[in-house]
Motif scaffolding. Structure first.
Motif, PDB file in Angstrom:
ATOM      1  N   TYR A 134       0.810  -1.223   0.000  1.00  0.00           N
ATOM      2  CA  TYR A 134       0.000   0.000   0.000  1.00  0.00           C
ATOM      3  C   TYR A 134       0.847   1.280   0.000  1.00  0.00           C
ATOM      4  N   GLN A 135       2.161   1.137  -0.143  1.00  0.00           N
ATOM      5  CA  GLN A 135       3.084   2.279  -0.231  1.00  0.00           C
ATOM      6  C   GLN A 135       2.856   3.287   0.914  1.00  0.00           C
ATOM      7  N   LEU A 136       2.817   2.754   2.122  1.00  0.00           N
ATOM      8  CA  LEU A 136       2.445   3.564   3.288  1.00  0.00           C
ATOM      9  C   LEU A 136       3.506   4.587   3.677  1.00  0.00           C
ATOM     10  N   TRP A 137       4.758   4.340   3.289  1.00  0.00           N
ATOM     11  CA  TRP A 137       5.815   5.299   3.606  1.00  0.00           C
ATOM     12  C   TRP A 137       5.717   6.569   2.757  1.00  0.00           C
ATOM     13  N   ASP A 138       4.884   6.559   1.738  1.00  0.00           N
ATOM     14  CA  ASP A 138       4.783   7.711   0.827  1.00  0.00           C
ATOM     15  C   ASP A 138       3.955   8.859   1.399  1.00  0.00           C
ATOM     16  N   TYR A 139       3.245   8.614   2.503  1.00  0.00           N
ATOM     17  CA  TYR A 139       2.393   9.661   3.090  1.00  0.00           C
ATOM     18  C   TYR A 139       3.227  10.478   4.067  1.00  0.00           C
ATOM     19  N   THR A 140       3.540  11.694   3.670  1.00  0.00           N
ATOM     20  CA  THR A 140       4.484  12.517   4.428  1.00  0.00           C
ATOM     21  C   THR A 140       3.954  13.931   4.658  1.00  0.00           C
ATOM     22  N   LEU A 141       4.576  14.609   5.604  1.00  0.00           N
ATOM     23  CA  LEU A 141       4.382  16.042   5.808  1.00  0.00           C
ATOM     24  C   LEU A 141       5.769  16.657   5.960  1.00  0.00           C
ATOM     25  N   PHE A 142       6.122  17.594   5.092  1.00  0.00           N
ATOM     26  CA  PHE A 142       7.468  18.188   5.054  1.00  0.00           C
ATOM     27  C   PHE A 142       8.531  17.096   4.875  1.00  0.00           C
ATOM     28  N   GLY A 143       8.195  16.050   4.122  1.00  0.00           N
ATOM     29  CA  GLY A 143       9.127  14.956   3.884  1.00  0.00           C
ATOM     30  C   GLY A 143       9.217  13.947   5.013  1.00  0.00           C
ATOM     31  N   TYR A 144       8.419  14.120   6.062  1.00  0.00           N
ATOM     32  CA  TYR A 144       8.430  13.278   7.271  1.00  0.00           C
ATOM     33  C   TYR A 144       7.409  12.162   7.098  1.00  0.00           C
ATOM     34  N   PRO A 145       7.830  10.876   7.050  1.00  0.00           N
ATOM     35  CA  PRO A 145       6.871   9.773   6.869  1.00  0.00           C
ATOM     36  C   PRO A 145       5.997   9.575   8.100  1.00  0.00           C
ATOM     37  N   LEU A 146       4.703   9.751   7.953  1.00  0.00           N
ATOM     38  CA  LEU A 146       3.774   9.639   9.077  1.00  0.00           C
ATOM     39  C   LEU A 146       3.659   8.202   9.581  1.00  0.00           C
ATOM     40  N   TRP A 147       3.911   7.258   8.703  1.00  0.00           N
ATOM     41  CA  TRP A 147       3.724   5.847   9.044  1.00  0.00           C
ATOM     42  C   TRP A 147       4.653   5.373  10.156  1.00  0.00           C
ATOM     43  N   ILE A 148       5.807   5.995  10.334  1.00  0.00           N
ATOM     44  CA  ILE A 148       6.767   5.540  11.334  1.00  0.00           C
ATOM     45  C   ILE A 148       6.145   5.488  12.725  1.00  0.00           C
ATOM     46  N   HIS A 149       5.164   6.346  12.999  1.00  0.00           N
ATOM     47  CA  HIS A 149       4.526   6.368  14.315  1.00  0.00           C
ATOM     48  C   HIS A 149       3.467   5.282  14.480  1.00  0.00           C
ATOM     49  N   CYS A 150       3.071   4.647  13.391  1.00  0.00           N
ATOM     50  CA  CYS A 150       1.984   3.659  13.438  1.00  0.00           C
ATOM     51  C   CYS A 150       2.481   2.228  13.471  1.00  0.00           C
ATOM     52  N   ARG A 151       3.772   2.004  13.417  1.00  0.00           N
ATOM     53  CA  ARG A 151       4.310   0.644  13.346  1.00  0.00           C
ATOM     54  C   ARG A 151       4.243  -0.097  14.692  1.00  0.00           C
ATOM     55  N   GLU A 152       4.678   0.544  15.758  1.00  0.00           N
ATOM     56  CA  GLU A 152       4.792  -0.165  17.034  1.00  0.00           C
ATOM     57  C   GLU A 152       3.468  -0.738  17.534  1.00  0.00           C
ATOM     58  N   PRO A 153       2.372   0.024  17.516  1.00  0.00           N
ATOM     59  CA  PRO A 153       1.117  -0.561  18.020  1.00  0.00           C
ATOM     60  C   PRO A 153       0.580  -1.703  17.161  1.00  0.00           C
ATOM     61  N   LEU A 154       1.105  -1.868  15.947  1.00  0.00           N
ATOM     62  CA  LEU A 154       0.632  -2.920  15.049  1.00  0.00           C
ATOM     63  C   LEU A 154       1.464  -4.196  15.116  1.00  0.00           C
ATOM     64  N   LEU A 155       2.603  -4.158  15.806  1.00  0.00           N
ATOM     65  CA  LEU A 155       3.500  -5.305  15.809  1.00  0.00           C
ATOM     66  C   LEU A 155       3.134  -6.290  16.917  1.00  0.00           C
ATOM     67  N   LYS A 156       3.058  -7.568  16.575  1.00  0.00           N
ATOM     68  CA  LYS A 156       2.660  -8.605  17.530  1.00  0.00           C
ATOM     69  C   LYS A 156       3.572  -8.674  18.740  1.00  0.00           C
ATOM     70  N   SER A 157       4.873  -8.625  18.493  1.00  0.00           N
ATOM     71  CA  SER A 157       5.842  -8.867  19.574  1.00  0.00           C
ATOM     72  C   SER A 157       6.162  -7.629  20.401  1.00  0.00           C
ATOM     73  N   ALA A 158       5.559  -6.501  20.063  1.00  0.00           N
ATOM     74  CA  ALA A 158       5.879  -5.264  20.793  1.00  0.00           C
ATOM     75  C   ALA A 158       5.268  -5.273  22.183  1.00  0.00           C
ATOM     76  N   ILE A 159       6.058  -4.876  23.181  1.00  0.00           N
ATOM     77  CA  ILE A 159       5.559  -4.662  24.535  1.00  0.00           C
ATOM     78  C   ILE A 159       5.484  -3.166  24.724  1.00  0.00           C
ATOM     79  N   PHE A 160       4.277  -2.636  24.689  1.00  0.00           N
ATOM     80  CA  PHE A 160       4.075  -1.201  24.546  1.00  0.00           C
ATOM     81  C   PHE A 160       3.870  -0.558  25.910  1.00  0.00           C
ATOM     82  N   ALA A 161       4.635   0.471  26.208  1.00  0.00           N
ATOM     83  CA  ALA A 161       4.515   1.176  27.484  1.00  0.00           C
ATOM     84  C   ALA A 161       4.516   2.673  27.222  1.00  0.00           C
TER      85      ALA A 161
END
Length: 386
Positions: free
Chosen positions: A17-44
């Motif tokens: 889905y080319q999710l890294w292409d969605y940016t603001l000022f060249g900043y990829p917004l997707w980087i903030h959405c990865r951790e809550p989606l990962l199975k093995s992440a222990i989120f605090a």
């Protein structure tokens, strides 16, 4: 409830889905959405403490003074208040350096030659609250695009944070002198700076990097430099397709191998996890041990019913005879020196504990003993000492 993906599944989704292409000022917004989606992440979540007006005012004044005099600094550090991280600042021999410190709940930096990052953090907080309204079209585009994850509603807070951090980074790029080098981890500078390098920056490694780490694996090209504390991580990153400049600096080894005069028989390294917190409380209530100490995770805010004298911080592998963990990255410090480690297994059904622990034990000769209660572990240690 968010859908959860393996790291390979997440990368496949991003590519399709080319999710890294969605940016603001060249900043990829997707980087903030990865951790809550990962199975093995222990989120605090980090708990933001209330800042006294006088402390915030001091931070404001010192920050403004810095902005008007920043040309005299060659190296500017933005760091969390963690002892081993601060070693990279201490090891810098330049007389033209400055530290912005993001204070943690445990005070470990004794010097006063720093500026609190509180004022910058306030500006960043405000940016996160208003950016999605200022860039409404970008916000709606990201919400629609990221719906491919299966649950847009739960990703909305992360999309808002991403827009806010993109705006804040743009602001920083306008007010900070680009000639000075910026060294950062966990303070002021947003995580997406690695894809923009708007500040002439160097990210400092602050934890274990492994083949499922959302901050380093499966990324687009990284434009700034990453400072690693071990050759081991350079090998892991290159093997997993990391594209970016890597620098090895043994600041962590220097910190661990300094001369120490403390000695602790047993230290329990906590996680911000209710099962573990309750287990520790019950263990101390039952045994009232005099030879067991606790080092709290920076995001562990639990009110333990235990005397203050049993809490320690900044311990090293050479100060602790028997460490006890659940999944703490601190374990890596001990396995690096082949120390015996005890694991308090909290029996989470969706966590492959053995696989997770392999992250910290790869290449080590440490003996790792897994038990289901602190009582068992304590008795085993006592038996070994006889």
């Amino acid at each position: 409830m968010l859908n959860k993906f393996s790291i390979s599944g997440l990368i496949e989704l991003e590519t399709r889905y080319q999710l890294w292409d969605y940016t603001l000022f060249g900043y990829p917004l997707w980087i903030h959405c990865r951790e809550p989606l990962l199975k093995s992440a222990i989120f605090a979540e980090r708990k933001i403490p209330k800042i006294q007006v006088s402390v915030m005012f001091k931070s404001f004044v010192q920050t403004v003074q810095f902005l008007f005099s920043q040309k005299k600094y060659d190296n500017v550090y933005f760091l969390m208040e963690r002892a081993e991280l601060l070693e990279i600042y201490r090891q810098d021999k330049s007389s033209k350096k400055l530290l912005f410190l993001n204070s943690e709940q445990e005070k470990v930096y004794e010097d006063n030659n720093y500026i609190s990052s509180d004022f910058f953090s306030l500006l960043r907080f405000i940016s996160r609250k208003i950016a999605f309204m200022l860039f409404w079209k970008k916000y709606k585009e990201a919400c629609v695009a990221f719906s491919c994850s299966g649950d847009t509603e739960n990703l909305i807070p992360y999309i808002k944070v991403a827009l806010g951090d993109a705006l804040f980074l743009k602001f920083l790029s306008l007010i900070l002198n680009k000639k000075s080098k910026k060294f950062y981890t966990g303070a002021v500078i947003p995580m997406g700076e690695k894809f923009v390098n708007a500040l002439n920056s160097y990210e400092v490694q602050h934890g274990v990097i492994h083949p499922s780490h959302i901050g380093y694996i499966g990324l687009p090209d990284v434009k700034n430099s990453l400072i690693l504390y071990s050759q081991r991580y350079e090998n892991i990153l290159k093997k997993n397709g990391y594209i970016g400049n890597l620098i090895i600096h043994d600041y962590k080894k220097i910190f661990f191998e300094r001369k120490v005069d403390r000695n602790f028989f047993i230290v329990i390294y906590t996680q911000p996890d209710e099962k573990m917190q309750l287990g520790i409380n019950e263990f101390f209530k039952k045994y009232n041990p005099k030879d067991v100490f606790i080092q709290k995770h920076p995001k562990d805010y639990y009110a333990y019913n235990i005397e203050e004298k049993y809490f320690v911080n900044t311990t090293t592998p050479f100060e602790v005879q028997y460490p006890i963990f659940f999944t703490s990255s601190v374990m890596e410090n001990f396995t690096t020196y082949n120390k015996k480690c005890y694991i308090y297994d909290l029996k989470y059904p969706n966590l492959n504990l053995i696989e997770f622990l392999n992250i910290f034990t790869a290449g080590s000769n440490s003996e790792v003993i897994i038990m289901e209660s602190l009582n068992e572990i304590y008795h085993d240690i006592k038996e070994n000492e006889k």
